[in-house]
Design a protein around this motif. Structure first.
Motif, PDB file in Angstrom:
ATOM      1  N   TYR A   1      31.153  52.358  39.967  1.00 49.12           N
ATOM      2  CA  TYR A   1      30.595  53.411  40.801  1.00 49.12           C
ATOM      3  C   TYR A   1      29.630  52.866  41.852  1.00 49.12           C
ATOM      4  N   ALA A   2      29.005  51.755  41.578  1.00 52.09           N
ATOM      5  CA  ALA A   2      28.091  51.155  42.563  1.00 52.09           C
ATOM      6  C   ALA A   2      28.871  50.736  43.811  1.00 52.09           C
ATOM      7  N   ARG A   3      30.032  50.135  43.620  1.00 54.06           N
ATOM      8  CA  ARG A   3      30.862  49.713  44.760  1.00 54.06           C
ATOM      9  C   ARG A   3      31.406  50.931  45.494  1.00 54.06           C
ATOM     10  N   MET A   4      31.849  51.933  44.739  1.00 51.58           N
ATOM     11  CA  MET A   4      32.369  53.147  45.367  1.00 51.58           C
ATOM     12  C   MET A   4      31.283  53.810  46.209  1.00 51.58           C
ATOM     13  N   ASN A   5      30.075  53.860  45.681  1.00 49.11           N
ATOM     14  CA  ASN A   5      28.942  54.437  46.399  1.00 49.11           C
ATOM     15  C   ASN A   5      28.646  53.635  47.661  1.00 49.11           C
ATOM     16  N   ALA A   6      28.691  52.311  47.559  1.00 52.60           N
ATOM     17  CA  ALA A   6      28.417  51.461  48.720  1.00 52.60           C
ATOM     18  C   ALA A   6      29.443  51.697  49.828  1.00 52.60           C
ATOM     19  N   VAL A   7      30.691  51.854  49.452  1.00 49.83           N
ATOM     20  CA  VAL A   7      31.745  52.098  50.446  1.00 49.83           C
ATOM     21  C   VAL A   7      31.516  53.438  51.132  1.00 49.83           C
ATOM     22  N   LEU A   8      31.229  54.465  50.355  1.00 52.41           N
ATOM     23  CA  LEU A   8      31.004  55.793  50.943  1.00 52.41           C
ATOM     24  C   LEU A   8      29.767  55.809  51.828  1.00 52.41           C
ATOM     25  N   ARG A   9      28.705  55.111  51.408  1.00 50.69           N
ATOM     26  CA  ARG A   9      27.493  55.046  52.237  1.00 50.69           C
ATOM     27  C   ARG A   9      27.752  54.286  53.532  1.00 50.69           C
ATOM     28  N   PHE A  10      28.634  53.296  53.481  1.00 45.11           N
ATOM     29  CA  PHE A  10      28.980  52.534  54.677  1.00 45.11           C
ATOM     30  C   PHE A  10      29.776  53.399  55.653  1.00 45.11           C
ATOM     31  N   LEU A  11      30.688  54.194  55.128  1.00 41.22           N
ATOM     32  CA  LEU A  11      31.570  54.978  55.984  1.00 41.22           C
ATOM     33  C   LEU A  11      30.934  56.250  56.531  1.00 41.22           C
ATOM     34  N   PHE A  12      30.070  56.896  55.741  1.00 39.87           N
ATOM     35  CA  PHE A  12      29.543  58.199  56.133  1.00 39.87           C
ATOM     36  C   PHE A  12      28.025  58.189  56.167  1.00 39.87           C
ATOM     37  N   ALA A  13      27.466  58.688  57.281  1.00 41.24           N
ATOM     38  CA  ALA A  13      26.010  58.817  57.390  1.00 41.24           C
ATOM     39  C   ALA A  13      25.547  60.045  56.621  1.00 41.24           C
ATOM     40  N   ALA A  14      26.361  61.113  56.672  1.00 37.24           N
ATOM     41  CA  ALA A  14      25.981  62.352  55.985  1.00 37.24           C
ATOM     42  C   ALA A  14      27.196  63.237  55.799  1.00 37.24           C
ATOM     43  N   VAL A  15      27.156  64.011  54.747  1.00 37.80           N
ATOM     44  CA  VAL A  15      28.125  65.084  54.524  1.00 37.80           C
ATOM     45  C   VAL A  15      27.291  66.359  54.419  1.00 37.80           C
ATOM     46  N   ILE A  16      27.486  67.254  55.358  1.00 35.28           N
ATOM     47  CA  ILE A  16      26.686  68.468  55.442  1.00 35.28           C
ATOM     48  C   ILE A  16      27.565  69.650  55.041  1.00 35.28           C
ATOM     49  N   ILE A  17      27.118  70.380  54.025  1.00 34.96           N
ATOM     50  CA  ILE A  17      27.850  71.555  53.566  1.00 34.96           C
ATOM     51  C   ILE A  17      26.977  72.775  53.852  1.00 34.96           C
ATOM     52  N   GLU A  18      27.458  73.607  54.746  1.00 36.98           N
ATOM     53  CA  GLU A  18      26.703  74.795  55.127  1.00 36.98           C
ATOM     54  C   GLU A  18      26.849  75.885  54.064  1.00 36.98           C
ATOM     55  N   GLU A  19      25.978  76.855  54.133  1.00 36.20           N
ATOM     56  CA  GLU A  19      25.995  77.967  53.193  1.00 36.20           C
ATOM     57  C   GLU A  19      27.283  78.775  53.361  1.00 36.20           C
ATOM     58  N   GLY A  20      27.820  79.235  52.258  1.00 34.16           N
ATOM     59  CA  GLY A  20      29.047  80.020  52.296  1.00 34.16           C
ATOM     60  C   GLY A  20      28.849  81.331  53.022  1.00 34.16           C
ATOM     61  N   SER A  21      29.852  81.740  53.786  1.00 30.71           N
ATOM     62  CA  SER A  21      29.743  82.987  54.541  1.00 30.71           C
ATOM     63  C   SER A  21      30.418  84.142  53.817  1.00 30.71           C
ATOM     64  N   SER A  22      31.271  83.828  52.854  1.00 30.29           N
ATOM     65  CA  SER A  22      31.934  84.895  52.113  1.00 30.29           C
ATOM     66  C   SER A  22      31.911  84.563  50.631  1.00 30.29           C
ATOM     67  N   LYS A  23      31.997  85.603  49.825  1.00 27.53           N
ATOM     68  CA  LYS A  23      31.982  85.409  48.385  1.00 27.53           C
ATOM     69  C   LYS A  23      33.409  85.274  47.882  1.00 27.53           C
ATOM     70  N   GLY A  24      33.546  84.536  46.829  1.00 27.33           N
ATOM     71  CA  GLY A  24      34.871  84.361  46.256  1.00 27.33           C
ATOM     72  C   GLY A  24      34.907  83.088  45.433  1.00 27.33           C
ATOM     73  N   ARG A  25      36.031  82.845  44.831  1.00 28.07           N
ATOM     74  CA  ARG A  25      36.172  81.674  43.965  1.00 28.07           C
ATOM     75  C   ARG A  25      36.986  80.583  44.641  1.00 28.07           C
ATOM     76  N   TYR A  26      36.793  80.415  45.918  1.00 31.90           N
ATOM     77  CA  TYR A  26      37.481  79.356  46.630  1.00 31.90           C
ATOM     78  C   TYR A  26      36.462  78.590  47.470  1.00 31.90           C
ATOM     79  N   PHE A  27      36.835  77.386  47.851  1.00 28.65           N
ATOM     80  CA  PHE A  27      35.941  76.557  48.650  1.00 28.65           C
ATOM     81  C   PHE A  27      36.382  76.605  50.098  1.00 28.65           C
ATOM     82  N   ASP A  28      35.483  76.958  50.983  1.00 22.32           N
ATOM     83  CA  ASP A  28      35.759  77.040  52.407  1.00 22.32           C
ATOM     84  C   ASP A  28      35.493  75.671  53.040  1.00 22.32           C
ATOM     85  N   PHE A  29      36.550  74.916  53.311  1.00 22.59           N
ATOM     86  CA  PHE A  29      36.405  73.571  53.865  1.00 22.59           C
ATOM     87  C   PHE A  29      35.903  73.594  55.308  1.00 22.59           C
TER      88      PHE A  29
END
Length: 101
Positions: A60-88
């Protein structure tokens, strides 16, 4: 402030020295690894299998290092609708400027 002559030369030099010391301190901690080193064995047509092998090995340390290298941030905004699905549409991925082509 310098251009408007609101600072004396001695004050300017003291502030400049402080800022340069901070920059120097940060640069000493900064580690820049070449992309080939970070992504070694994880690129190419067998990338999915290589990633799965890391997961099976619980590296997991290597996996984390790769993801940190590739992405500065992943921002997930607040959901706008209710339901049991993920709004990508509310996910924003900021690439790391060091890894961007």
């Amino acid at each position: 402030m310098w251009n408007k002559r609101e600072l004396k030369t001695s004050e300017y030099r003291a502030m400049k020295k402080t800022v340069e010391a901070r920059i120097s301190k940060v640069e000493k901690r900064l580690v820049v690894r070449p992309a080939a080193e970070v992504l070694h064995g994880l690129i190419g047509p067998d990338a999915r299998q290589s990633w799965d092998r890391l997961e099976q090995a619980e590296d997991y340390a290597r996996m984390n290092a790769v993801l940190r290298f590739l992405f500065a941030a992943v921002i997930i905004e607040e959901g706008s609708s209710k339901g049991r699905y993920f709004d990508f549409g509310r996910v924003e991925i900021e690439p790391n400027p060091l890894s961007a082509p």
